[in-house]
Scaffold this active site. Structure first.
Site, short mmCIF file in Angstrom:
data_model
loop_
_atom_site.label_atom_id
_atom_site.label_comp_id
_atom_site.label_asym_id
_atom_site.label_seq_id
_atom_site.Cartn_x
_atom_site.Cartn_y
_atom_site.Cartn_z
N ASP A 36 -16.92 -4.65 -2.37
CA ASP A 36 -18.33 -4.32 -2.13
C ASP A 36 -18.94 -3.66 -3.35
OD1 ASP A 36 -16.73 -1.93 -1.70
OD2 ASP A 36 -18.62 -1.00 -1.11
N ASP A 76 -10.46 0.88 -4.64
CA ASP A 76 -11.32 1.93 -5.17
C ASP A 76 -11.82 1.46 -6.54
OD1 ASP A 76 -12.36 4.22 -6.42
OD2 ASP A 76 -10.97 5.55 -5.36
N ASP A 106 0.85 -1.18 0.00
CA ASP A 106 0.00 0.00 0.00
C ASP A 106 0.89 1.23 0.00
OD1 ASP A 106 -2.13 1.99 0.67
OD2 ASP A 106 -3.30 0.20 1.10
#
Length: 225
Positions: free
Chosen positions: A160, A124, A75
């Site tokens: 999601d 994202d 990350d």
């Protein structure tokens, strides 16, 4: 910038399981490329990456469950993965490390066939059309993953975003990649892929937030052809 964030940045510099190369180092034959097993983990076990690892819940959770594998959370947000790096250090989890870099540079850090498996957890979705190339399952990213994955290496996408789930399924089918399994609601389905490790048992911070809002969590397991 808050004091807590500054303190995490400072501690990341001394945590033995955190690696924070510069972009220049990444682009100029990074010294650990091809040597993560021998130089970092001191074993020949499989390497599993978590891309966009956030606080590192999946990297740490999988490392606890599978001591016979090596895990690397990646990350750009060092203050986030500090949580995972700190926990791993305190619990002497020697099979997990964290790399602070941009995901688009991933093939600068790992050699051909060096990686066995990749997890992409709640990225994202980059819904706007002009952001298409930033989607972590865009063909450009798949090409980067292919460079470092073993021939039969597996990629997991947990999200999601119904948009990203559908986009990825369509892309994989259109390009002839192998979809091993796909689920539109891993918690609502009575069963899911039995060979998938801790798909329900480990939750990221964001997964908890999304689930609390009633969002369904989707999953795809695939191989790049």
């Amino acid at each position: 910038m808050g004091k807590n964030k500054l303190a995490r940045f400072a501690e990341n510099k001394i945590l033995p399981n955190v690696f924070q190369p510069t972009r220049e180092e990444a682009l100029n034959n990074y010294p650990l490329k091809g040597k993560w097993r021998s130089e970092v983990f001191k074993n020949e076990n499989p390497i599993v990456l978590e891309l966009g690892c956030g606080k590192g819940e999946y990297s740490v959770g999988l490392a606890k469950a599978f001591p016979e594998k090596n895990f690397i959370g990646i990350d750009i947000k060092g203050a986030r993965f500090w949580f995972g790096a700190k926990e791993a250090s305190e619990k002497n989890l020697n099979n997990v490390a964290f790399l602070r870099t941009q995901i688009e540079l991933v093939d600068c850090f790992f050699d051909q066939d060096e990686v066995d498996e990749i997890w992409i957890t709640f990225p994202d979705p980059q819904i706007k059309y002009r952001r298409t190339k930033h989607r972590m399952t865009h063909p450009d990213f798949l090409e980067r993953y292919k460079k470092i994955l073993k021939k039969d290496g597996i990629i997991h996408l947990k999200t999601d975003s119904e948009f990203l789930h559908g986009y990825t399924l369509g892309l994989l089918q259109g390009q002839g990649h192998e979809i091993i399994s796909a689920h539109h609601d891993i918690y609502g389905a009575p069963e899911y892929e039995p060979g998938t490790p801790l798909l329900r048992e480990i939750k990221t911070y964001y997964e908890g937030l999304f689930s609390a809002k009633g969002k369904t969590i989707t999953y795809i397991k695939f191989r790049i052809k």
